[in-house]
Design an enzyme around this catalytic site. Sequence first.
Site, PDB file in Angstrom:
ATOM      1  N   ASP A   8       0.862  -1.181   0.000  1.00  7.76           N
ATOM      2  CA  ASP A   8       0.000   0.000   0.000  1.00  7.76           C
ATOM      3  C   ASP A   8       0.900   1.234   0.000  1.00  7.76           C
ATOM      4  OD1 ASP A   8       0.898   0.308   2.598  1.00  7.76           O
ATOM      5  OD2 ASP A   8      -1.101   0.301   3.520  1.00  7.76           O
ATOM      6  N   GLY A  67       2.273  -0.469   6.174  1.00  5.44           N
ATOM      7  CA  GLY A  67       2.976   0.306   7.188  1.00  5.44           C
ATOM      8  C   GLY A  67       3.617  -0.584   8.237  1.00  5.44           C
ATOM      9  N   THR A  68       2.829  -1.509   8.770  1.00  2.00           N
ATOM     10  CA  THR A  68       3.320  -2.428   9.799  1.00  2.00           C
ATOM     11  C   THR A  68       3.476  -3.858   9.305  1.00  2.00           C
ATOM     12  OG1 THR A  68       1.051  -2.914  10.454  1.00  2.00           O
ATOM     13  CG2 THR A  68       2.163  -1.105  11.623  1.00  2.00           C
ATOM     14  N   GLY A  71      -1.832  -5.558   8.657  1.00  2.20           N
ATOM     15  CA  GLY A  71      -3.052  -5.667   7.855  1.00  2.20           C
ATOM     16  C   GLY A  71      -2.874  -6.612   6.680  1.00  2.20           C
ATOM     17  N   ARG A 110       7.110   0.948   7.643  1.00  5.21           N
ATOM     18  CA  ARG A 110       7.347   1.966   8.662  1.00  5.21           C
ATOM     19  C   ARG A 110       8.066   1.385   9.878  1.00  5.21           C
ATOM     20  NH1 ARG A 110       1.202   4.433   8.252  1.00  5.21           N
ATOM     21  NH2 ARG A 110       1.576   5.827   6.467  1.00  5.21           N
ATOM     22  N   ARG A 133       8.247 -33.101  11.575  1.00  5.28           N
ATOM     23  CA  ARG A 133       7.190 -32.750  12.539  1.00  5.28           C
ATOM     24  C   ARG A 133       6.495 -31.446  12.156  1.00  5.28           C
ATOM     25  NH1 ARG A 133      11.959 -31.017  14.543  1.00  5.28           N
ATOM     26  NH2 ARG A 133      12.059 -29.078  15.740  1.00  5.28           N
ATOM     27  N   HIS A 134       7.207 -30.573  11.440  1.00  2.00           N
ATOM     28  CA  HIS A 134       6.600 -29.304  11.035  1.00  2.00           C
ATOM     29  C   HIS A 134       5.561 -29.513   9.929  1.00  2.00           C
ATOM     30  CE1 HIS A 134       9.461 -27.392  13.611  1.00  2.00           C
ATOM     31  NE2 HIS A 134      10.471 -27.950  12.945  1.00  2.00           N
TER      32      HIS A 134
HETATM   33  C1  RB5 Z   1      -1.847   2.777   6.605  1.00  8.27           C
HETATM   34  O1  RB5 Z   1      -1.862   3.955   7.318  1.00  8.27           O
HETATM   35  C2  RB5 Z   1      -1.612   1.603   7.537  1.00  8.27           C
HETATM   36  O2  RB5 Z   1      -2.697   1.431   8.380  1.00  8.27           O
HETATM   37  C3  RB5 Z   1      -1.351   0.334   6.746  1.00  8.27           C
HETATM   38  O3  RB5 Z   1      -0.269   0.545   5.916  1.00  8.27           O
HETATM   39  C4  RB5 Z   1      -1.005  -0.899   7.547  1.00  8.27           C
HETATM   40  O4  RB5 Z   1       0.011  -0.634   8.458  1.00  8.27           O
HETATM   41  C5  RB5 Z   1      -2.113  -1.647   8.115  1.00  8.27           C
HETATM   42  O5  RB5 Z   1      -1.943  -2.698   8.756  1.00  8.27           O
END
Ligand code: RB5
Length: 142
Positions: A8, A67-68, A71, A110, A133-134
Amino acid sequence: MDIVIGCDHAGFDLKEQIRRFLMEDLGYKVEDRGVFSRDSVDYPQIAHDVASLVSKGRFPYGILICGTGIGMSIVANRYKGVRAALCHNIYTAQLSRMHNDANILAMGGRVIGVGLAQEMVAVFLSTSFEGGRHKRRIEQID
Ligand code: RB5
């Protein structure tokens, strides 16, 4: 081997760096499903697209960056046969392959820097599943 990649807006810069790294340094062919700018988008659209391609067997591995990474990994793991691993370091990227046979690497643009992300991608793509086992445990997921 071909790799499918998507991001994204929050993962765009890292996705561009990783796409070039895959092609120029590791010699992969990359299917880039976007996005192609920093304009704000909804990450599930990209995650659905990439995860469905991996689920259908069109690509053995995918990379998703938001970002993280959270999502993207949540969406991707709804697809049958997809094992998306949200990783933050080399150890988790390596173990996601060895123990979980992960087929999508999710990262946070990020959260981690490009140098670490490149090493994680290289380790992810060069590490084999240990099986044994995995394998039994993975078969219990679905
Ligand atoms: C976008 O602001 C952020 O929410 C998205 O990139 C992500 O980190 C969602 O999990």
